[in-house]
Design an enzyme around this catalytic site. Structure first.
Site, PDB file in Angstrom:
ATOM      1  N   GLY A  57      45.474  57.798  31.015  1.00 13.29           N
ATOM      2  CA  GLY A  57      46.811  58.394  31.076  1.00 13.29           C
ATOM      3  C   GLY A  57      46.885  59.411  32.186  1.00 13.29           C
ATOM      4  N   CYS A  84      38.788  56.740  30.290  1.00 14.04           N
ATOM      5  CA  CYS A  84      39.343  57.786  31.163  1.00 14.04           C
ATOM      6  C   CYS A  84      39.969  58.921  30.342  1.00 14.04           C
ATOM      7  CB  CYS A  84      40.327  57.159  32.146  1.00 14.04           C
ATOM      8  SG  CYS A  84      40.723  58.262  33.501  1.00 14.04           S
ATOM      9  N   TYR A  85      41.271  59.027  30.266  1.00 14.61           N
ATOM     10  CA  TYR A  85      41.882  60.089  29.436  1.00 14.61           C
ATOM     11  C   TYR A  85      41.395  59.964  27.994  1.00 14.61           C
ATOM     12  CZ  TYR A  85      45.497  62.974  27.217  1.00 14.61           C
ATOM     13  OH  TYR A  85      46.157  63.927  26.488  1.00 14.61           O
ATOM     14  N   HIS A 171      37.312  52.743  34.587  1.00 16.20           N
ATOM     15  CA  HIS A 171      38.239  51.771  33.986  1.00 16.20           C
ATOM     16  C   HIS A 171      37.602  50.378  33.922  1.00 16.20           C
ATOM     17  CE1 HIS A 171      41.988  54.146  33.802  1.00 16.20           C
ATOM     18  NE2 HIS A 171      41.377  54.854  34.733  1.00 16.20           N
ATOM     19  N   GLU A 173      38.847  47.828  32.571  1.00 14.85           N
ATOM     20  CA  GLU A 173      39.882  46.784  32.541  1.00 14.85           C
ATOM     21  C   GLU A 173      40.320  46.324  33.928  1.00 14.85           C
ATOM     22  OE1 GLU A 173      40.195  49.938  31.963  1.00 14.85           O
ATOM     23  OE2 GLU A 173      42.188  50.744  32.245  1.00 14.85           O
ATOM     24  N   SER A 225      68.289  31.129  32.016  1.00 12.14           N
ATOM     25  CA  SER A 225      68.358  31.447  33.451  1.00 12.14           C
ATOM     26  C   SER A 225      67.653  30.376  34.276  1.00 12.14           C
ATOM     27  CB  SER A 225      67.685  32.789  33.703  1.00 12.14           C
ATOM     28  OG  SER A 225      66.288  32.658  33.505  1.00 12.14           O
ATOM     29  N   VAL A 228      60.915  30.650  33.241  1.00 11.87           N
ATOM     30  CA  VAL A 228      60.031  30.132  32.198  1.00 11.87           C
ATOM     31  C   VAL A 228      60.253  30.842  30.848  1.00 11.87           C
ATOM     32  CG1 VAL A 228      58.044  31.579  32.796  1.00 11.87           C
ATOM     33  CG2 VAL A 228      57.660  29.396  31.704  1.00 11.87           C
ATOM     34  N   ASP A 229      60.598  32.130  30.867  1.00  8.20           N
ATOM     35  CA  ASP A 229      60.739  32.843  29.591  1.00  8.20           C
ATOM     36  C   ASP A 229      61.927  32.324  28.786  1.00  8.20           C
ATOM     37  OD1 ASP A 229      58.717  34.322  30.646  1.00  8.20           O
ATOM     38  OD2 ASP A 229      59.938  36.072  31.107  1.00  8.20           O
ATOM     39  N   LYS A 368      53.148  36.780  30.019  1.00  4.79           N
ATOM     40  CA  LYS A 368      53.651  35.634  30.793  1.00  4.79           C
ATOM     41  C   LYS A 368      52.706  34.423  30.741  1.00  4.79           C
ATOM     42  CE  LYS A 368      56.935  35.070  34.052  1.00  4.79           C
ATOM     43  NZ  LYS A 368      58.292  35.606  33.819  1.00  4.79           N
TER      44      LYS A 368
END
Ligand code: XMP
Length: 512
Positions: A57, A84-85, A171, A173, A225, A228-229, A368
């Protein structure tokens, strides 16, 4: 299902943590960092929470409004990994000392692994890690094992063996931490004993059951639209409630060549009840004389809603289905603090202006790539699944200045040439997103034997993962040359073609 909760302390990589864990087949959810211990207990019973990760954060733990957590959770018996934080906060709760670092560390660093155990199991003596921090853990009580240090950080990783609490200053990730994935894997599989049970596709029957249970005998409507969503949400809903669903595609007139036709066909292939509303004249009328990009976006957004409201009312639809996905929800939750770069108009995020009995967002917990997996399973055509993103306001934000029918025609032709040539060059060089922009600059050229004075067309092509950052694509010169010569010879108004070589940041992907 075995679940890992990610406590969100506002870090920009919080999402990545949950994604990495789901990629390993373990379900992970992001929650508010101040979740009380009794709420966590209730949740644990329902969804088999096996461990907690505290995200990074932007704050310093000593700031007045710095986010905190219910420290009783550290005694709940659940393993916790602080990043981290999260590492600093947990250290301070269990008797450590945290303070401003003499030197802030940003970017790649090297960690000396003193004890390759717990989450660091299997790591080498020196590990490349990615850091971004201004505070450091300086001291820990005797019962805590220090597992790693870096040049500027004496306690870069620690372990409370008894309570199975771990902290890492770097990190794991982000891809720049070479063995980051191993660290997360150690935590979820070795420490938390999770079983890899999560698969996006296996949620389909449950989502369908929920949709049909909620809607019952009523009618529902979805704004399609073509992305894909919304297409996947439409397919799921249509499988659940059949012809009680109406998908509405609003043709704003700002679409690419043949786009409306391809969406009509898509409706047929998917066996969905689809209506296409031709609202091109309405949109162009409302945009007359407007050249400010933000105004254009807002006008298009609200014009879209008006059309949609009319259609929903006409059809007496009682439920609204939306293709909102997980990052849409999290990002809009955090948007309070961030400044508005662009007002994104996204039909997936249509506000419930029309009165509905309920709004259903079947994809609201998915990323996604997971939506794409479900789309494949449901048989959505591959060209729809791998479609490049297209902004809600369409070509209007790729025409600098006022939008006119004539400019739309010019841009549509340029857009088609860019797409054709890049796609013809083969999938190996196909960037993440590519398009043409009609600039408002005029330039002199020579066509045939005479002077020509006309438009400058810009070509934009980028590589990106999630559109938050992007690099301009290094398209081979022969492809750029073909694009340029076709645009200048096939479009009489165009005399010059330029290639956009800026990254995001500082630019954005779209020009407006
Ligand atoms: P920017 O220009 O903000 O774009 O770097 C990031 C990504 O978002 C797309 N984009 C939009 N998508 N509604 C959308 O659904 C919008 O209003 C919108 N504006 C930009 C853009 O094409 C890129 O992929």
């Amino acid at each position: 299902m075995d679940t890992i909760l990610v406590f969100n302390f506002g870090g920009q990589y919080c999402h990545l943590i949950a994604r990495r864990i789901r990629e390993k087949g373990v379900y992970s959810e992001i929650v508010q960092s101040d979740m009380p211990a009794d709420k966590l207990n209730a949740l644990s019973k329902k969804s088999d929470v096996k461990g907690i990760i505290l995200s990074g954060g932007p704050s310093s733990i000593y700031e007045k409004d710095a986010p905190k957590m219910d420290r009783k959770i550290l005694d709940s018996g659940l393993p916790v990994l602080g990043i981290c934080y999260g590492h600093q906060l947990m250290a301070s709760y269990i008797g450590g000392k945290v303070s401003r670092a003499e030197r802030k560390e940003y970017g790649t660093s090297y960690a000396n692994i003193r004890n390759a155990t717990g989450v660091l199991l299997g790591l080498g003596k020196k590990e490349e890690v990615w850091m971004s921090h201004g505070d450091v853990v300086l001291q820990m009580p005797k019962n805590i094992d220090v597992l790693a240090d870096t040049e500027n950080c004496k306690i870069a990783a620690f372990m409370d063996r008894k309570r199975q609490l771990f902290g890492v200053q770097w990190h794991p990730e982000v891809v720049h931490t070479k063995n980051g994935d191993k660290i997360l894997g150690n935590f979820i599989f070795n420490v938390c004993k999770c079983r890899p049970m999560w698969k996006a596709e296996s949620t389909i029957p449950e989502y369908q059951r929920q949709i049909s249970e909620e809607i019952g005998e009523e009618g529902a409507i979805i704004a399609l639209s073509g992305g894909v969503d919304s297409s996947t949400a439409a397919l799921l809903a249509s499988r659940a409630i059949g012809d009680k669903l109406t998908a509405v595609f609003v043709d704003t007139g700002m679409m690419r060549e043949k786009e409306a036709d391809s969406i009509r066909n898509m409706g047929k292939t998917m066996g969905i009840n689809l209506i296409v509303i031709d609202a091109g004249n309405e949109f162009i009328r409302k945009l007359k004389g407007v050249s400010d990009p933000e105004k254009k976006r807002k006008i298009i957004g609200s014009a879209f809603i008006r059309v949609f409201e009319r259609e929903a009312k006409k059809r007496g639809a009682k439920y609204l289905i939306q293709g909102t996905i997980y990052p849409d929800r999290i990002e809009s939750g955090q948007a309070k603090k961030s400044s508005v770069i662009k007002t994104h108009h996204n039909v997936g995020g249509l506000p419930p202006k029309v009165k509905f009995n309920g709004i259903i967002e079947p994809l609201k917990d998915l990323y996604k790539d997971e939506v794409r997996k479900i789309a494949r399973e449901l048989g959505l055509p591959e060209e729809m699944i791998s479609r490049q993103p297209f902004p809600g306001p369409g070509l209007a934000v790729r025409i600098i200045g006022e939008v006119t029918k004539h400019k739309l025609e010019v841009l549509r032709k340029a857009e088609a040439i860019v797409s054709e040539e890049i796609e013809r060059a083969g999938s190996g060089i196909r960037p993440w997103q590519y398009f043409a922009v009609l600039t408002d600059t005029k330039s002199t050229g020579v066509k045939g034997d005479s002077r020509a004075y006309g438009n400058v067309i810009a070509v934009r092509a980028v590589e990106s993962k999630e559109a938050m950052t992007a690099n301009f694509a290094k398209i081979p010169y022969p492809v750029l040359e073909r694009i340029s010569s076709r645009i200048t010879s096939e479009i009489s108004e165009a005399v010059r073609v330029v290639y956009d070589i800026t990254n995001k940041p500082p630019s954005t992907i779209e020009w407006e």
